[in-house]
Design an enzyme around this catalytic site. Structure first.
Site, short mmCIF file in Angstrom:
data_model
loop_
_atom_site.label_atom_id
_atom_site.label_comp_id
_atom_site.label_asym_id
_atom_site.label_seq_id
_atom_site.Cartn_x
_atom_site.Cartn_y
_atom_site.Cartn_z
CB THR A 97 -0.95 0.02 1.22
OG1 THR A 97 -0.19 0.04 2.42
CG2 THR A 97 -1.87 -1.18 1.22
CG ASP A 98 -0.89 4.73 -1.90
OD1 ASP A 98 -1.68 4.63 -0.93
OD2 ASP A 98 -1.26 5.09 -3.02
CB ALA A 99 1.18 7.90 1.93
#
Length: 137
Positions: free
Chosen positions: A20-22
């Site tokens: 996942t990203d931020a």
């Protein structure tokens, strides 16, 4: 749209933190990794692990092109189903359609092209006959 049918190879996958990203959603480039894993397991299910294939025949597969379309995001802990549907397998190349599903929702779809190459020279070579027979059966 409905989930994949029985003729597709289906690879189950769970989304982890590292995917996942931020924003807490799967980083777009990670779908290429998910698709790669599914293609690897598709070959393994046909009886051909990629390392063993390279060692026994000198054949490797390299991606030549990819086209993806992103429809909905996947999130941490989602359980995905990544599919592989052969479109064309002949000579020294193959093309597959791939999708990533979460429940009834299609998240990402695309097409991947790959070439069979010699592991020493990286020049195109025919897909080994026994693998070709299993993938086209």
């Amino acid at each position: 749209m409905s989930p994949p049918h029985d003729a597709c190879f289906v690879f189950p996958l769970r989304v982890y933190w590292e995917d996942t990203d931020a924003g807490g959603i799967v980083f777009y480039a990670n779908y290429l990794k998910f698709f790669e894993r599914a293609r690897t397991e598709w070959l393994r299910a046909a009886g051909f692990g990629q390392q063993a294939l390279a060692e026994s025949t000198g054949a490797l597969f390299v991606v030549t092109d990819s086209r993806l379309r992103y429809l909905k995001p996947a999130r941490l802990d989602d359980e995905l189903r990544v599919t592989v549907q052969p479109l064309r397998i002949a000579g020294a190349s193959l093309r597959v359609a791939q999708q990533a599903w979460c429940g009834e929702a299609l998240l990402v779809e695309g097409e991947i092209g790959a070439a069979c190459v010699d592991k020493g020279t990286f020049r195109p070579r025919r897909i080994p006959t026994d693998l070709l027979a299993r993938l086209t059966a």
